[in-house]
Design an enzyme around this catalytic site. Sequence first.
Site: not given
Length: 256
Positions: A11, A63, A90, A187
């Site tokens: 991202h 995100r 993540e 991520h």
Amino acid sequence: MKTNQLVIVRHGESEWNKLNLFCGWHDAELSEQGAKDAVNISAAALRESDLKFDIAYSSALTRAKQSLSIILKELNSCDMEVVSDWHLNERHYGNLTGYNKRDVADKYGEEQVQLWRRKFDVLPPPIEKENAYYDCIRKNPNFKDIPTSEFPVTESLKVVMQRVIPYFENVIFKQVLAGKRVLIVAHGTVARALIKHIDKVSDENISTVNVPNSIPCVVEFNMETGEKVGKTTFLADENFLNQQIQKTASIGLSNK
């Protein structure tokens, strides 16, 4: 030989990336720069390479979903099938969540912080209920379907791989071998987990692998054997790529 490509994108810069905070499962949004980078770096590189997709995967974190949405809009692919799944979240940074990386390094030493950040099997301290972000993580409605027994309180790369790789093999990779053109927007630790798995990077050497924000990573596979073909490629000028990798590797500055 019939081949197919898989594209992985970390991202864009989040508000907490900008502040140099350990983020993990905290649901930070993209920064203004992160949104611009999704347009000018991610989508631009994919368009320039004439890459098109049939299905896209992201984590359950905002995100990643925002980055994917921007990329698809830029590629005129808003009607594409999109799957958001917590297995691509993540890593959970435990009780480091919410703290500035430089401040933590000043307290515990840079070596310890880099062990927490990059070592394959080193766990940060588990998040405590007193952590300012404990409740908002546990009560995030996007995480409501996660079994209690699987909801992490801290994770290393080793632990992250125990959820990411089975999901990749059983869901995503099957699509790739079936000929679907797949985009993953997730991520840094998820990208490192996938690169470790695909490129067979050793537990020791994975600590040197850093994946920058926004720059697409392309992997090609033999559709019959599932074996990787050629090198893993980042779609960026070498100087810019190295600059962004160094930025990712750095502990950075205090936000005080």
